[in-house]
Design an enzyme around this catalytic site. Sequence first.
Site, mmCIF file in Angstrom:
data_model
loop_
_atom_site.group_PDB
_atom_site.id
_atom_site.type_symbol
_atom_site.label_atom_id
_atom_site.label_comp_id
_atom_site.label_asym_id
_atom_site.label_seq_id
_atom_site.Cartn_x
_atom_site.Cartn_y
_atom_site.Cartn_z
ATOM 1 N N CYS A 2 0.816 -1.284 -0.101
ATOM 2 C CA CYS A 2 0.026 0.006 -0.030
ATOM 3 C C CYS A 2 0.933 1.292 -0.042
ATOM 4 C CB CYS A 2 -0.935 -0.171 1.338
ATOM 5 S SG CYS A 2 -1.819 -1.456 1.547
ATOM 6 N N ARG A 27 4.124 0.433 -6.391
ATOM 7 C CA ARG A 27 4.388 -0.552 -5.264
ATOM 8 C C ARG A 27 3.074 -1.507 -5.337
ATOM 9 N NH1 ARG A 27 6.848 1.734 -0.557
ATOM 10 N NH2 ARG A 27 5.715 0.684 0.674
ATOM 11 N N TRP A 76 -3.303 -2.386 -1.174
ATOM 12 C CA TRP A 76 -3.024 -3.849 -1.569
ATOM 13 C C TRP A 76 -3.775 -4.680 -0.696
ATOM 14 C CZ3 TRP A 76 -0.443 -8.158 -0.175
ATOM 15 C CH2 TRP A 76 0.022 -9.037 -1.180
ATOM 16 N N ASN A 112 -1.146 1.478 6.444
ATOM 17 C CA ASN A 112 -0.393 0.490 5.779
ATOM 18 C C ASN A 112 0.171 -0.458 7.019
ATOM 19 O OD1 ASN A 112 -0.403 1.746 3.326
ATOM 20 N ND2 ASN A 112 1.812 2.322 3.119
ATOM 21 N N GLY A 113 0.262 -1.735 6.682
ATOM 22 C CA GLY A 113 0.697 -2.637 7.456
ATOM 23 C C GLY A 113 -0.488 -3.518 7.779
ATOM 24 N N GLU A 492 17.764 -16.063 -10.653
ATOM 25 C CA GLU A 492 17.463 -14.968 -10.793
ATOM 26 C C GLU A 492 16.524 -14.554 -12.298
ATOM 27 O OE1 GLU A 492 16.640 -12.453 -8.884
ATOM 28 O OE2 GLU A 492 16.729 -10.579 -10.136
ATOM 29 N N LYS A 496 12.966 -13.490 -12.776
ATOM 30 C CA LYS A 496 12.756 -12.518 -13.640
ATOM 31 C C LYS A 496 11.627 -12.828 -14.703
ATOM 32 C CE LYS A 496 13.860 -9.435 -12.083
ATOM 33 N NZ LYS A 496 14.388 -9.772 -10.874
ATOM 34 N N GLU A 499 7.981 -13.645 -12.942
ATOM 35 C CA GLU A 499 7.343 -12.230 -12.393
ATOM 36 C C GLU A 499 6.819 -11.434 -13.178
ATOM 37 O OE1 GLU A 499 9.488 -10.033 -9.319
ATOM 38 O OE2 GLU A 499 11.258 -10.306 -10.476
ATOM 39 N N HIS A 515 17.374 -36.102 -11.235
ATOM 40 C CA HIS A 515 16.848 -36.579 -10.138
ATOM 41 C C HIS A 515 15.250 -36.348 -10.159
ATOM 42 C CE1 HIS A 515 20.662 -37.814 -8.757
ATOM 43 N NE2 HIS A 515 21.076 -36.594 -8.881
ATOM 44 N N LYS A 614 6.150 -3.725 -4.876
ATOM 45 C CA LYS A 614 7.264 -3.608 -4.782
ATOM 46 C C LYS A 614 8.217 -3.623 -3.420
ATOM 47 C CE LYS A 614 11.268 -2.023 -6.487
ATOM 48 N NZ LYS A 614 12.051 -3.044 -7.238
HETATM 49 C C1 AGP Z 1 12.408 -9.116 -7.256
HETATM 50 O O1 AGP Z 1 12.218 -8.896 -8.681
HETATM 51 C C2 AGP Z 1 11.437 -8.710 -6.295
HETATM 52 N N1 AGP Z 1 10.880 -7.408 -6.537
HETATM 53 C C3 AGP Z 1 11.437 -9.420 -5.069
HETATM 54 O O2 AGP Z 1 11.843 -10.708 -5.165
HETATM 55 C C4 AGP Z 1 12.364 -8.549 -4.062
HETATM 56 O O3 AGP Z 1 13.806 -8.796 -4.413
HETATM 57 C C5 AGP Z 1 12.096 -8.971 -2.667
HETATM 58 O O4 AGP Z 1 10.705 -8.932 -2.381
HETATM 59 C C6 AGP Z 1 12.985 -8.342 -1.692
HETATM 60 O O5 AGP Z 1 12.808 -7.107 -1.633
HETATM 61 P P1 AGP Z 1 13.931 -6.016 -0.939
HETATM 62 O O6 AGP Z 1 15.244 -6.040 -1.646
HETATM 63 O O7 AGP Z 1 13.310 -4.540 -1.059
HETATM 64 O O8 AGP Z 1 13.950 -6.596 0.650
#
Ligand code: AGP
Length: 619
Positions: A2, A27, A76, A112-113, A492, A496, A499, A515, A614
């Site tokens: 949020c 976000r 969110w 938020n939270g 990674e 990518k 997501e 395996h 985000k």
């Molecule tokens: C990756 O593209 C994501 N945005 C996600 O995995 C991110 O790296 C993870 O949520 C950790 O976030 P931070 O680095 O802000 O702690």
Amino acid sequence: MCGIVGFVGHRQAAPILLEGLSKLEYRGYDSAGLAVRDGEKNAEVVKAKGRLSFLYDKTDGGKALVGSCGIGHTRWATHGEPSVTNAHPHVSGNCRASGSGEVESEVVGVHNGIIENYQELKDKLLKHGYRFYSQTDTEVVIKLVDYYYKKYRIGPIDAIAKTMVRVRGSYALELMFKDHPGEIWVARKDSPMIIGINDGESYIASDVPAILKYTRDVYYIGNLEFAKVVPGAVTFYNLDGDEVKKDTTHIEWDAESAEKAGYEHFMIKEIHEQPKAVKDTLSSIFQEDGIKISLPSSFLSSLSQIYIVACGSAWHVGLKAQYTIEDLCGVNVRVEMASEFRYRNLPLAKDSLVIIISQSGETADSLAALRKAKEKGVRTLAVVNVVGSSIAREADDTLYTLAGPEISVATTKAYSAQLVALDSFAIKLALAKGTITEEKAKELIDELFSIPAKIERILEDKGRIQWFASKFSNIHDAFFVGRGLDYAIAMEGSLKLKEVSYIHSEAYAAGELKHGTISLIDQGTLVIGILTQDDLYEKTISNLVECKSRGAYIMGLTSCGKYSTEDSADFSVYVPRIDQHFIGSLAVVPLQLLGYYMSVSRGLDVDKPRNLAKSVTVE
Ligand code: AGP
């Protein structure tokens, strides 16, 4: 997750709030709302489900909401489905069915939270005659403030302090009280919030980009602190209601770096910003008078164990760093997911170091892991991008990455800056341990500084990846395989792709494939092999051949010179040569481009993928 904005000044608040919210769209959110007050009049609330543009249309770009004091929110969903009723702001009285209009309520607020004990509090409030119109925990906390405010006939200071003592969980709260026009009250625990002052006006936001246009000097509200914000001034309080003095922090980021600057998406812009992010990070660490990592050599030389704790891509950085640190420094490294680490009773050696990696510095699990490490008396180092974030402030030592604001949900430049920050740490540690000489360190540092130019070269050839992505954009599955450090990069690359393109993909240590997972390889399955490590090259090639003989289409990603890759791969991608420890910084770039172009080919919302946020500030 949020987003929160607030404004109190001399201009109309709503257009400023909408603009601030637009800067926080990245976000992730599913609904949005505003509450604005015109002098002593009641607050007017407007909410909309879906994109911010709906709220924009509903309020005529903010013009229809008159008043110079207001709060705004992008939600969110956690408690309760995405809907107008559940959208914020919430009110202490009853909300109209439409969710919008003038409200009589004593208290209006956004949050938020997560309030963990919201059910218990709701039951208490129900007994006192409160009725609830939404399924949210936020409505509960707003009504709890109202309850204390009315019951004891106390002012906002005591009502907020009592509420903060009573609730469990995390919150950044913004409140407006009917009897206190021209004031916004804010409170915070474990959820970010900043306040900026400029030219007799005040701005509140959960994240820096929302107020960069107006000011770069901001106050950070501490954990379990709250504040009264009026035009051009702010007063901070602790839980006892005593005033707390604070200084501002200057944010170096400029407003332009949070704009698209002619690129179609933030993700591709940020991919192109990687040379700068890497260079700036390295230049801040390696200076004329030494390596600027605050851990003393005396501590490092006796270090026996390192735990790297993080989430998502930052965790992948840890996986890659594990190989480099173990190889260069001879120190054991364990890499842990923060969400697991925080609930495990891992015995931590006293002479160990816990490294928390986080772009945002606000990820709830990483913050909890940091606190757990501190509780156990272990020294902590945070590798963080956002200056003044919770993790940066709470760790014993902080190493900042200088990637600038990262807006795209899928991290690219922050990840690359983290990779080199950890490589730099490995060099400092190796020197302290005496496992490398000064000459070798210099050689390695020179290699690190060659990364930006080499990334530029990879980006010049991005057209090939774009072509490949358009050819394969209809696939349903992809497998990324590699050994050693290449496995960490495969993780990674796979994240990518999944997501931003929603294509199912998995990353496997190449030797592990047979395996079980190899049963999924079928005619035309895309298998991407990462083959940058000289000593493991032949082994991974053999694993790719096993896939190819079962019908897989093979993309080989390797370094210039390893042209025999073409004997086994259907499509080969080369990155410039560099010291083997650092080649992940180059190999990841074509994989980022692949994810990006797949997403574009499929017509998806690249920068704001579905269901993702985000900064993950809840568990
Ligand atoms: C990756 O593209 C994501 N945005 C996600 O995995 C991110 O790296 C993870 O949520 C950790 O976030 P931070 O680095 O802000 O702690």
